[in-house]
Design a protein around this motif. Structure first.
Motif, mmCIF file in Angstrom:
data_model
loop_
_atom_site.group_PDB
_atom_site.id
_atom_site.type_symbol
_atom_site.label_atom_id
_atom_site.label_comp_id
_atom_site.label_asym_id
_atom_site.label_seq_id
_atom_site.Cartn_x
_atom_site.Cartn_y
_atom_site.Cartn_z
ATOM 1 N N UNK A 278 0.810 -1.215 0.000
ATOM 2 C CA UNK A 278 0.000 0.000 0.000
ATOM 3 C C UNK A 278 0.849 1.273 0.000
ATOM 4 N N UNK A 279 2.134 1.171 0.323
ATOM 5 C CA UNK A 279 3.048 2.312 0.216
ATOM 6 C C UNK A 279 3.791 2.273 -1.113
ATOM 7 N N UNK A 280 3.133 1.726 -2.113
ATOM 8 C CA UNK A 280 3.644 1.662 -3.490
ATOM 9 C C UNK A 280 4.889 0.790 -3.605
ATOM 10 N N UNK A 281 4.948 -0.259 -2.773
ATOM 11 C CA UNK A 281 6.006 -1.244 -2.953
ATOM 12 C C UNK A 281 5.815 -1.949 -4.293
ATOM 13 N N UNK A 282 6.890 -2.087 -5.054
ATOM 14 C CA UNK A 282 6.769 -2.655 -6.405
ATOM 15 C C UNK A 282 6.698 -4.175 -6.380
ATOM 16 N N UNK A 283 7.608 -4.792 -5.674
ATOM 17 C CA UNK A 283 7.638 -6.239 -5.547
ATOM 18 C C UNK A 283 7.713 -6.596 -4.069
ATOM 19 N N UNK A 284 6.696 -7.261 -3.573
ATOM 20 C CA UNK A 284 6.647 -7.651 -2.163
ATOM 21 C C UNK A 284 6.605 -9.168 -2.066
ATOM 22 N N UNK A 285 7.677 -9.733 -1.543
ATOM 23 C CA UNK A 285 7.783 -11.176 -1.386
ATOM 24 C C UNK A 285 7.791 -11.527 0.102
ATOM 25 N N UNK A 286 7.589 -12.788 0.380
ATOM 26 C CA UNK A 286 7.652 -13.267 1.766
ATOM 27 C C UNK A 286 8.236 -14.665 1.790
ATOM 28 N N UNK A 287 8.986 -14.965 2.842
ATOM 29 C CA UNK A 287 9.429 -16.332 3.084
ATOM 30 C C UNK A 287 8.258 -17.124 3.671
ATOM 31 N N UNK A 288 8.301 -18.449 3.572
ATOM 32 C CA UNK A 288 7.233 -19.262 4.188
ATOM 33 C C UNK A 288 7.131 -19.063 5.703
ATOM 34 N N UNK A 289 8.218 -18.599 6.323
ATOM 35 C CA UNK A 289 8.225 -18.381 7.778
ATOM 36 C C UNK A 289 7.621 -17.037 8.174
ATOM 37 N N UNK A 290 7.197 -16.235 7.210
ATOM 38 C CA UNK A 290 6.693 -14.894 7.506
ATOM 39 C C UNK A 290 5.370 -14.947 8.268
ATOM 40 N N UNK A 291 5.196 -13.995 9.149
ATOM 41 C CA UNK A 291 3.954 -13.840 9.908
ATOM 42 C C UNK A 291 3.456 -12.416 9.675
#
Length: 379
Positions: A278-291
């Motif tokens: 929502x802050x105009x991040x272009x590519x947002x990824x996450x690891x499987x461990x992300x919460x």
């Protein structure tokens, strides 16, 4: 400092503006010549105004090698990056109180502290290689190098090109790190939160770094593990809300390519301010461990089930069961990915590859902010 020297410096800043060249200042002065009175004040004012006019146009680096007191300290500290030798002094007070390098580093004035003058000069030379000449050019490209195994298991060293990390503000706001590095030969600014709550200093540090990178076309890579903001009256009295808003503003305003990897915790307001979609991040990824959630499971169940827990024979077991349910349902990356707030859930071993590919995709990014004189960042 004399009025003649001030005039010379003003000409130098003017030349830097014409040619788009970085300004590197070396400081070793006890202050101004008192016998020149208001003429000296006017000259110093001209220098400070010239430096302010160049802010965001060309990179400015101060290298403090000896004594830098009084008005000269204002000019040195207003640079984008301040490098100090360990024995140097930097202070507005002509008495030199609270002027040592350690004090300036702990309070976010000195970006880099070196053992001696030679190493400080060397640090400035190395830093220049990571910066563009001005705000209309890009940082120098280099050859891609494989990550160097440094034995510390740091996610940054395992991700970026080998031997390419430049550390800034290491002794200030230690809940987060800011670095320059190269990824696939391209210079990037890296923000790393280390699993601790953000405080006033760390939020301020990251905001300043983000704005610098945005001013000089340096892509931002954010590695996020942050459970929230530091609690306590000390933080509140120091304006943690204001500094959090400053960080929010910096990321939201930035138009450079922004790649965010959520490594582990990312809760509530701290999730939002750290370059979320929502802050105009272009590519947002996450690891499987992300919460990724409004708040952590323990805190959430205390709010949601406090009344029911009192009615149970074993409240602790009841809350533990509800916490596990909450974590399974909400504190994971897949819930956010379902709504498009995360572009992909990636394996940790693919982090470097995915960031480099994202930066390549974003090389032609064009984004402008609405026309205005300037924004009113929370200060």
């Amino acid at each position: 400092m004399s009025k003649a020297q001030a005039a010379k410096l003003k000409k130098l800043y003017g030349l830097a503006l014409k040619t788009g060249a970085p300004v590197v200042g070396f400081y070793d002065s006890v202050g101004g010549r008192l016998n020149q009175g208001t003429e000296l004040l006017a000259g110093c004012g001209d220098v400070l105004n010239a430096a302010a006019s160049l802010s965001g146009v060309v990179p400015q680096i101060s290298v403090v090698l000896g004594t830098c007191l009084g008005t000269n300290a204002l000019n040195a500290a207003s640079a984008d990056i301040v490098i100090m030798s360990k024995d140097a002094q930097l202070s507005l007070s002509v008495t030199g109180k609270h002027s040592d390098a350690a004090y300036n580093a702990e309070n976010g004035i000195a970006s880099i502290v070196c053992d001696d003058a030679d190493k400080a000069i060397k640090a400035a030379k190395e830093l220049i290689l990571y910066l563009p000449s001005n705000n209309l050019t890009m940082a120098p490209q280099s050859f891609e190098e494989a990550p160097a195994e440094d034995g510390c298991g740091c996610v940054v060293s395992r991700t970026v090109d080998g031997n390419s990390i430049v550390k800034l503000f290491n002794d200030y706001g230690k809940e987060a790190n800011v670095r320059f590095a190269r990824l696939g030969g391209q210079v990037v600014g890296i923000v790393v939160t280390k699993g601790k709550e953000l405080g006033c200093k760390s939020a301020n540090k990251v905001a300043k770094f983000v704005r610098f990178c945005d001013a000089f076309n340096i892509p931002l890579v954010s590695l996020v593990d942050v459970p929230g903001f530091l609690p306590g009256t000390g933080q509140e009295y120091n304006g943690v809300i204001l500094h959090g808003a400053k960080l929010l503003y910096a990321y939201g305003e930035a138009t450079v390519p922004k790649v965010t990897i959520t490594l582990r915790k990312s809760y509530g307001g701290s999730h939002i301010v750290m370059s979320c979609k929502q802050l105009r991040g272009d590519m947002n990824y996450a690891w499987p461990t992300a919460e990724i959630a409004v708040m952590g499971g323990a805190g959430a169940v205390e709010v949601l089930y406090a009344r029911e827990a009192k009615e149970q024979e074993n409240p602790a077991a009841f809350l533990a069961e509800k916490e596990a349910e909450y974590t399974k349902l909400f504190a994971n990356p897949y819930n956010a990915a379902k709504y498009g707030y995360i572009d992909d859930v990636i394996e940790p071993r693919n982090t470097r590859f995915r960031i480099i590919r994202a930066l390549q995709q974003l090389q032609t990014k064009k984004l402008t902010n609405p026309a205005k004189k300037h924004g009113n960042i929370p200060l």
